[in-house]
Design an enzyme around this catalytic site. Structure first.
Site: not given
Ligand code: NAP
Length: 250
Positions: A10-11, A80, A107, A135, A139, A145-146
């Site tokens: 997801g880089a 998440t 989180n 938020h 969202k 989730g938190t």
């Molecule tokens: P985002 O900007 O949409 O980034 C996700 C990235 O992953 C996109 O570039 C997407 O590509 C790519 N992707 C999707 N499927 C993939 C796969 N199979 N292999 C490799 N890359 C893939 O989302 P974000 O805001 O960064 O959030 C990502 C996740 O983290 C969400 O579930 C969010 O709820 C969670 N999150 C967690 C925390 C925490 O503290 N745990 C904090 C913030 C967010 P495409 O755009 O081409 O689909």
């Protein structure tokens, strides 16, 4: 192990790109692969990754986990949407790969984890507790989730001391006026432009209240927690749910 080889899935995403930056800046970590949708997971093996950070999508993360675990690569999961069914699936894969570690953290904000822990501890001493989470309007899920995790921890803490149900004399109300409810805890969700991610836990008893508040201001705030997870997960085989288990909170 001297340098830890890290890959990010997801880089190109908001969190993933922040994680790449944090890994590059960490002197003890090497970023060996930055993978996004369409790239092959085989790169993880080819580049000899020790740990994979996953910030992708709830629909992608299980496939990524299965591949990494089967190849003995530990995983730090920020994506998440985990429920007990998904967690037990991970435990199943890990049973055939006993040296591999997986950390799933709803989180990664160290302050957010502390807020949840403080709230659970405090809730044993107060008659009532409610959560307000606030938020940005983009969202998708409510409550956050938190907030849901905070409510679960509060319910467990109060059950452990046999706390009575919270008083509430409401007999008539508009739908939603008292918020959603997880166990005994009411959660109120606010969505407003200008906000990022915020949460207040308000506790009340005779003659006093206590408010515990956490504010996420920028995604960089999650990175110390992500890097802590990367450094710890390689020496913690099996599934760990929640960053608090890698923190010394006594
Ligand atoms: P985002 O900007 O949409 O980034 C996700 C990235 O992953 C996109 O570039 C997407 O590509 C790519 N992707 C999707 N499927 C993939 C796969 N199979 N292999 C490799 N890359 C893939 O989302 P974000 O805001 O960064 O959030 C990502 C996740 O983290 C969400 O579930 C969010 O709820 C969670 N999150 C967690 C925390 C925490 O503290 N745990 C904090 C913030 C967010 P495409 O755009 O081409 O689909």
């Amino acid at each position: 192990m001297s340098q830890i080889k890290v890959a990010v899935l997801g880089a190109k995403g908001r969190m993933g790109s922040e994680a790449c930056k944090a890994v590059i800046e960490a002197p003890d970590l090497d970023l060996v692969a930055a993978i996004d949708l369409g790239d092959s997971l085989e790169e993880l093996v080819a580049k000899g990754a020790h740990v994979v950070i996953d910030f992708t999508h709830p629909d992608s993360v299980m496939n990524n986990l299965e591949f990494a675990i089967k190849n003995g690569i530990s995983v730090v999961v920020g994506t998440t949407g985990f429920d007990e069914k998904k967690l037990s699936q991970i435990r199943g894969w890990l049973s055939s790969s006993p040296k591999t570690g997986v950390l799933v953290a709803p989180n990664f904000g160290v302050g957010a984890v502390l807020m949840m822990q403080f709230a659970a501890k405090a809730s044993k001493y107060f008659e009532s507790v409610e959560i307000v989470e606030l938020h940005h309007p983009n969202k998708a899920d409510a409550p956050s989730g938190t907030a849901a995790r905070t409510a679960e921890l509060i319910n467990e803490a109060r059950a452990s001391v046999k706390k009575e149900a919270m008083p509430d004399a409401t007999t008539s109300s508009l739908d939603g006026a008292r918020g959603a409810k997880i166990g005994d805890v009411h959660i109120h969700s606010v969505r407003l432009r200008g906000l990022v991610a915020h949460q207040e836990v308000i506790l009340g008893d005779l003659g006093e209240t206590l408010t515990i508040r956490h504010d996420s201001i920028d995604r960089s705030g999650f990175m110390p927690g992500v890097l802590l997870g990367v450094r710890k997960v390689i020496s913690h085989p099996g599934l760990t749910f929640g960053l608090e288990h890698f923190m010394d909170l006594n």
